[in-house]
Write a protein that holds these residues in place. Structure first.
Motif, short mmCIF file in Angstrom:
data_model
loop_
_atom_site.label_atom_id
_atom_site.label_comp_id
_atom_site.label_asym_id
_atom_site.label_seq_id
_atom_site.Cartn_x
_atom_site.Cartn_y
_atom_site.Cartn_z
N HIS A 294 -9.65 10.23 -4.62
CA HIS A 294 -10.46 9.23 -3.91
C HIS A 294 -9.66 7.96 -3.66
O HIS A 294 -9.67 7.41 -2.55
CB HIS A 294 -11.72 8.90 -4.72
N GLN A 295 -8.93 7.48 -4.69
CA GLN A 295 -8.14 6.28 -4.51
C GLN A 295 -7.06 6.47 -3.44
O GLN A 295 -6.80 5.58 -2.63
CB GLN A 295 -7.48 5.86 -5.84
N ARG A 296 -6.45 7.66 -3.44
CA ARG A 296 -5.40 7.94 -2.45
C ARG A 296 -5.98 7.93 -1.04
O ARG A 296 -5.38 7.38 -0.10
CB ARG A 296 -4.74 9.28 -2.76
N LEU B 99 -2.23 8.64 -8.47
CA LEU B 99 -3.55 8.18 -8.07
C LEU B 99 -4.52 9.36 -8.06
O LEU B 99 -4.12 10.51 -7.86
CB LEU B 99 -3.51 7.56 -6.67
N TYR C 141 -8.66 6.31 0.00
CA TYR C 141 -9.00 4.93 0.36
C TYR C 141 -7.75 4.17 0.79
O TYR C 141 -7.77 3.43 1.80
CB TYR C 141 -9.65 4.22 -0.83
N LEU C 142 -6.66 4.32 0.03
CA LEU C 142 -5.43 3.59 0.35
C LEU C 142 -4.84 4.04 1.68
O LEU C 142 -4.32 3.23 2.46
CB LEU C 142 -4.40 3.77 -0.76
N SER D 267 0.84 -1.20 0.00
CA SER D 267 0.00 0.00 0.00
C SER D 267 0.87 1.25 0.00
O SER D 267 0.55 2.26 -0.63
CB SER D 267 -0.95 0.00 1.20
#
Length: 466
Positions: free
Chosen positions: A22-24, A19, A26-27, A11
């Protein structure tokens, strides 16, 4: 758990890629939850080992300064993110080389410090290491972590060091945690010949402490950080709006042989400098926090350099920021150098030796000849190497090669020393990827120093290795 660590690592690597927002997010949540889960598992495993009497402590030689540096590295960013002042105060009598279990000692300190950051929304975190006992074979050390956080009631303090206990149920919901960290610290301290404790006032903050007994190494002498005799008694002025930071730094400077005084603001520093011109010996160095309310360190430096008071006094910036742009801002304002907060005594000592100049008569026998005044350059400059490095960077800049940034950082110390005032404009341009402007500034700086750079298009000339 073997599958958890690779997941955290992957991760982290994915977060380094391009990214969407939103993806960042979430991660980051996945990584944070995974690290929290790993911490819970480790706490439970350690608690189980302690209960079973199977927690074995190592007995290896380690560097005490490195131990504190590791803790500082882990905590500094967390404290800075919350706007907290982090202060480290190490007893200079503590030996540098000791025998013990540095990993678990590190974990004990980090546990205390993490809790201090977690439960403090404003103010400061102070970590202190003191020498309590010193025998031929070992030392008894006391570590304290003080915060200005939410504090505790006497009833809450009474159950803090029990397994799976926290101050109250709302603490777990609001701040997280298992309630195992303090219990484990207590058991480890006991195994190391010490004990634990806490003093706290609700709404004002807490001071957690523990003691451990560590065996001296055969090379156990405390680090010698006393300036040479001709620098003893030199006057240093500490300027910092944080009272604890002022006191700690002034004590550190006095332990090195300086006559240290402290004031709380840039305006107070200007006043102190003006008074020193009224009969008192002049200050030989200023340690100036650059982030202060009202008049900050940068503005105070500009006024000093403008000739209002002691325009030539060496000024060392103290800043929690390590970005190149922040360092350059200090230099552009007229500061000579900078040290990072929290202050590392060894690095501070090296900086002082570089910038403090002897004043005739201090610390010398009557009739002794004063040593020659050294230049402010820390080491002898190698002009050929400087020219070679500048030539290579010029070629990279001419080709708009992003490696120019890497090369500049790699040779930062040499370039800062060799280019003098020409350093900052080039560094700023490279940082902003303005390669043509950087190249023009580099050529101008080189010409002023009589360094001959070949025109672009010549063969690659990489600088020799350090």
């Amino acid at each position: 758990m073997p599958q958890l660590r690779p997941g955290i690592g992957m991760s982290y690597l994915v977060l380094k890629t391009d990214l969407g927002q939103h993806q960042r997010n979430y991660l980051k949540k996945i990584q944070s939850a995974s690290q929290h889960l790993l911490g819970i598992i480790n706490d439970i495993l350690d608690d189980s080992k302690i209960e079973a009497g199977k927690l074995n402590l190592e007995q290896v030689e380690f560097s005490f300064q490195q131990l504190l540096d590791n803790v500082t590295t882990l905590i500094a960013d967390k404290a800075a993110d919350k706007g907290l002042e982090l202060i480290i105060h190490i007893d200079p009598r503590i030996p540098e080389r000791l025998l013990g279990d540095p990993l678990r000692l590190d974990q004990m300190l980090v546990n205390y410090a993490n809790n201090a950051v977690k439960f403090t929304s404003s103010g400061e975190i102070a970590i202190q290491a003191q020498l309590q006992e010193d025998t031929d074979q070992d030392v008894l050390l006391r570590f304290t972590v003080r915060d200005t956080g939410i504090g505790l009631t006497p009833a809450q303090v009474a159950k803090l060091f029990e397994s799976f206990q926290q101050a109250d149920s709302t603490t777990t919901r609001q701040y997280g945690g298992t309630g195992l960290g303090l219990a484990i610290t207590k058991q480890r301290a006991s195994r190391m010949g010490g004990t634990v404790g806490v003093e706290s006032t609700l709404g004002q903050g807490s001071t957690f402490w523990f003691t451990v007994r560590l065996v001296k190494s055969t090379n156990a002498a405390a680090p010698t950080r006393v300036l040479r005799t001709d620098l003893h008694g030199k006057r240093a002025l500490v300027v910092d709006d944080n009272e604890t930071a002022r006191q700690v730094l002034a004590d550190v400077l006095r332990s090195m042989g300086l006559a240290a005084e402290a004031v709380a603001s840039g305006a107070d520093a200007l006043t102190a400098l003006s008074h020193s011109e009224g009969g008192k010996p002049p200050y030989d160095l200023l340690l100036l926090d650059w982030q202060m309310p009202e008049m900050d360190g940068l503005e105070a430096t500009r006024r000093i350099r403008a000739g209002q008071h002691r325009a030539d006094v060496p000024i060392i910036a103290m800043t929690a920021n390590a970005m190149a742009s922040d360092r350059d801002a200090c230099l552009l304002a007229g500061m000579n150098d900078h040290v990072a907060k929290p202050i590392n005594p060894a690095k501070l000592f090296d900086t002082l030796r570089q910038w403090i100049r002897p004043r005739p008569g201090l610390g010398m026998a009557v009739g002794a000849r004063a040593p020659e005044r050294p230049t402010l350059t820390p080491t002898a400059l190698d002009p050929e190497r400087l020219a070679s490095v500048c030539q290579h960077i010029a070629q990279l800049l001419a080709a708009s090669d992003f490696e120019a940034s890497t090369e500049w950082l790699e040779h930062d110390s040499l370039l800062r020393q060799g280019l003098g005032r020409g350093y900052s404009p080039i560094a700023n341009a490279i940082e902003n990827f303005e390669f043509e402007a950087a190249l023009q500034s580099l050529r101008a700086a080189a010409a002023s120093l009589d360094l001959h750079l070949s025109p672009k298009g010549t063969e690659d000339q990489r600088p020799p290795p350090n």
